[in-house]
Design a protein around this motif. Structure first.
Motif, PDB file in Angstrom:
ATOM      1  N   ARG A   2      -4.380  13.686  -2.044  1.00  0.00           N
ATOM      2  CA  ARG A   2      -3.548  12.644  -1.456  1.00  0.00           C
ATOM      3  C   ARG A   2      -4.250  11.315  -1.706  1.00  0.00           C
ATOM      4  N   GLU A   9       1.344   5.658  -0.706  1.00  0.00           N
ATOM      5  CA  GLU A   9       0.652   6.942  -0.577  1.00  0.00           C
ATOM      6  C   GLU A   9       1.411   8.009  -1.361  1.00  0.00           C
ATOM      7  N   GLN A  46      -4.106   6.856  -1.593  1.00  0.00           N
ATOM      8  CA  GLN A  46      -3.503   5.625  -1.107  1.00  0.00           C
ATOM      9  C   GLN A  46      -3.985   4.483  -1.992  1.00  0.00           C
ATOM     10  N   ILE A  83       0.862  -1.181   0.000  1.00  0.00           N
ATOM     11  CA  ILE A  83       0.000   0.000   0.000  1.00  0.00           C
ATOM     12  C   ILE A  83       0.900   1.234   0.000  1.00  0.00           C
TER      13      ILE A  83
END
Length: 751
Positions: free
Chosen positions: A51, A6, A53, A4
């Motif tokens: 932003r 970001e 993810q 994962i």
């Protein structure tokens, strides 16, 4: 397991974006890199900083993409970024020029000015106090909505659903959802039990939790109320709720007594069978029966003279001679506290109403006339010459800021009329009748007019049939067709259908036709041809000012799905009756808006598909305004404004309503509508397919209802055998309703 990751960057280009569910494909830019991102990103727009993810995936068709699992807006800090954000469409009414002017004035302090000192926006040329306030409000809503949307993403709630939730709960949205996700099924249109249940599971509510079981029971009762039932037998409820909840029937039954103790449901015994009501429907059914009893037994205000003499006087003044049955109907209405007049088309219901009103008004008694829909009220006014209103308007319905509405006229503030006449009573459901009888003073005459052979109300209850079948209220059933009406094959065939006889089609120089076609494809092509050319050309002078296909021809169908269902036919008819037009530069001249699988275009014929008591309208003819657009109301799209995210629809030629794009699930195209949705309306020309339809829909009373919607011409297209099969199918959908039973109990007591 994929890593994962970001990133914080800028959306450089939108490849695809669905505003309703937030699904987006875009090019995402970092300082020294760029890649394609896909996923749910509500409010995404080119130029926005955000932003994200997620993880990189290898799509077999499109190659490497970044699949977004979490998305959050990041407010830009540079002048260029701020300008791009303001002009991205996020803030309604701010285009590129206005955004540039604001940033030129306030630079990097722009957001601080909008949030804390919005009055200073007036320093920018062209921005007044009203616009400044609107910009500040939109900015605040965006910030709050972004927080809410970000939080709810993890529970599988889409952007469009979040918009609905936010419109109802505002800043309390997240807290409300987490506290009681099942509440959403009651408060928010379009969110069903399965969605609420999935949210509850993610929150951690166990499958056998008491809160879940009771919510499932209430939802089951509500769902069946939506199908027309005011109650369910206890064994049926336990079975259906058990299937919904995937829990044993015994567990369902164990919760009912406690729910009844707390007033969420009411358990009663009707004809030896235990039944369960939602509390509101039980109270309404009890109240309607009780109020009718009071009205039946109250002393009436006297009329000035003998009924026979008054009828003769009215006949002389109007030049209209009443039949013996019509005279009896008038006398019954004058002498009874509550009376019913029922009959099919051409049986003289309007003549009776006019006679009654003339006699009452000549006696100094004030009379109100109302109908369930604006279309029906308008038609009554046109045919009777007496002003009529909707029942909601008569009862002064008001919507409050709390999210609830109520009738301004009720037992504490009753109607100031000595008689109330309601027409198209087959459309009146239990809750509307409850509001109506609450507001009628004892001693007033309550006259109920309708055709009990038509389809019942969309809402719960079987009010007209229950009142008639109880035999507690005096009812006149009209059967005689009068000479002028008898010249119409629409009227003649309607009565033939009602008696179980096959229609007489294609009589020379008449108004009822059957065009025989074998396949559904042939039927569809014929319907399109009829609407586009054949009917407008042949009946050009049928309507004053010329026949207009979109306005004056209505396609009716029993079903929603399939080739001859209204969903599919609406797309076909929209394409030929209101096609897109392009200017010399190839630009579309009519604005469009896609919502889910629906496309709305300026000029489209549309229908409201739920009661919305909050929607405000403005009458551009007499400059009045009001609230409430109701299930079945038909209008036309006037404008679609993408800058403000709004669509304006005009109902009844004068009532202008502005819909936010998030509200467009309340509308659907109406070139073709189901017969159920057409109740209370009349159209110059009705076109209806005759094909195989599910037996529960291919019924005699559905065909009868559809045919009686045609005012001047009815054209059936398809199979004569299927048409005759509908006549033979006299299945009437049985509803669980206790009003007749309660009125019969009063009949036994009072007699």
């Amino acid at each position: 397991m994929a890593e994962i990751m970001e990133y914080e960057g800028v959306i450089a280009e939108i490849i695809f974006h669905n505003k309703e569910n937030g699904y987006t494909v875009a090019v995402f830019e970092l300082e020294e890199d760029a890649f394609t991102i896909v996923g749910t990103m509500p409010g995404a727009a080119a130029g926005k900083s955000c932003r994200i993810q997620g993880e990189f995936i290898d799509d077999p068709r499109y190659g490497e993409q970044f699949k977004v699992s979490a998305y959050e807006d990041v407010m830009p800090s540079t002048k260029e970024g701020i300008k791009d954000f303001l002009s991205s469409g996020t803030i309604k009414g701010v285009g590129k020029k206005t955004a540039a002017a604001i940033v030129a004035k306030f630079g990097e302090d722009t957001f601080d000015i909008i949030e804390k000192h919005p009055e200073r926006l007036c320093e920018v040329s062209g921005i007044g106090e009203k616009v400044a306030g609107r910009i500040a409000e939109a900015f605040a809503v965006h910030r709050e909505f972004a927080r809410v949307s970000m939080t709810l993403q993890q529970y599988g709630i889409t952007a469009s659903q979040t918009m609905k939730l936010y419109a109802v709960y505002g800043a309390d949205t997240v807290e409300t959802v987490l506290e009681n996700p099942y509440r959403l099924t009651e408060d928010v249109f379009g969110i069903g039990f399965k969605k609420a249940d999935s949210i509850a599971a993610k929150i951690g509510i166990e499958p056998d939790d008491a809160f879940r079981i009771r919510s499932g029971i209430k939802f089951t009762l509500s769902w069946f109320a939506g199908e027309g039932n005011t109650y369910l037998p206890e064994d049926v409820l336990c079975e259906k709720a058990g299937i919904l909840l995937e829990q044993p029937r015994e567990l369902i039954a164990s919760h009912l007594e406690q729910m009844a103790f707390f007033g969420d449901v009411h358990i009663d015994i009707i004809e030896g069978q235990r039944v369960v009501y939602l509390a509101a429907f039980y109270m309404a059914e009890q109240n309607v029966a009780g109020k009718i009893r009071v009205l039946v037994n109250s002393d009436l205000k006297p009329i000035m003279g003998q009924p026979e003499t008054l009828i003769e006087r009215t006949e002389a003044s109007t030049g209209i001679k009443l039949s013996e049955q019509q005279k009896k109907a008038v006398m019954n209405c004058l002498g009874e506290g509550v009376s019913v007049i029922t009959g099919g088309p051409g049986t003289g219901k309007t003549t009776i109403i006019n006679t009654i009103i003339n006699i009452l008004e000549d006696s100094g008694l004030k009379t109100a006339i109302a109908a369930p829909t604006g279309r029906a009220a308008k038609r009554i006014t046109e045919t009777s010459g007496h002003p009529a209103s909707t029942i909601h308007r008569l009862l002064e319905y008001t919507f409050f800021d709390s999210g609830r509405g109520d009738f301004g006229r009720n037992a504490d503030n009753p109607l100031e009329y000595d008689a109330v006449v309601v027409d198209e009573a087959s459309m009146i459901d239990l809750m509307l009748m409850n509001g109506l009888v609450n507001a009628i003073l004892p001693g007033s005459r309550f006259i109920i007019v309708g055709d009990d052979d038509q389809l019942p109300s969309v809402g719960a209850g079987n009010v007209l049939r229950d009142i008639i079948s109880s035999e507690y209220v005096h009812c006149t059933k009209l059967k005689e067709i009068f000479r002028q009406a008898g010249e119409s094959m629409i009227v003649v065939n309607a009565h033939r259908i009602n008696r179980g006889e096959y229609p007489d089609c294609n009589a020379k120089d008449k108004d009822f036709f059957l065009l025989r076609r074998k396949t559904e494809k042939e039927m569809l092509e014929t319907i399109k041809e009829l609407c586009l050319t054949r009917l407008p050309e042949y009946y050009a002078d049928l309507v004053p000012g010329g026949l207009k296909p979109v306005r004056d021809i209505q396609v009716l169908t029993p079903v929603r799905k399939g080739t001859l269902g209204c969903i599919s036919m609406n797309k076909d008819l929209q394409q030929i009756l209101n096609p897109q037009v392009f200017d010399e530069f190839g630009e579309p001249e009519k604005a469009e808006k896609t919502y889910g699988d629906k496309l709305f275009r300026e000029g489209d014929k549309v229908m409201q598909i739920r009661n919305n008591y909050e929607l405000q309208w403005k009458n551009r003819e007499d400059f009045t305004d009001g609230e409430g657009i109701f299930n079945g109301d038909v209008g036309f799209v006037q404008t679609i404004d993408h800058e403000f995210g709004e669509m304006t629809v005009v109902f009844d030629d004068v009532r202008h309503v502005t819909y936010n794009f998030s509200q467009l699930d309340e509308l659907e195209l109406a070139y073709a509508v189901t017969v159920h949705k057409s109740q209370g309306s009349e159209f110059p020309i009705v076109v209806m397919p005759m094909s195989w339809f599910p037996p529960v829909l291919a019924t005699r009373n559905l065909l009868y209802t559809g045919v009686t919607r045609g005012k001047q011409i009815v054209v059936l297209v398809g199979s004569e055998d299927k048409m005759n099969g509908m006549v033979d199918n006299n299945r009437i959908s049985q509803r669980y309703s206790g009003l007749a039973w309660r009125l019969k109990k009063f009949f036994d007591i009072d007699n």
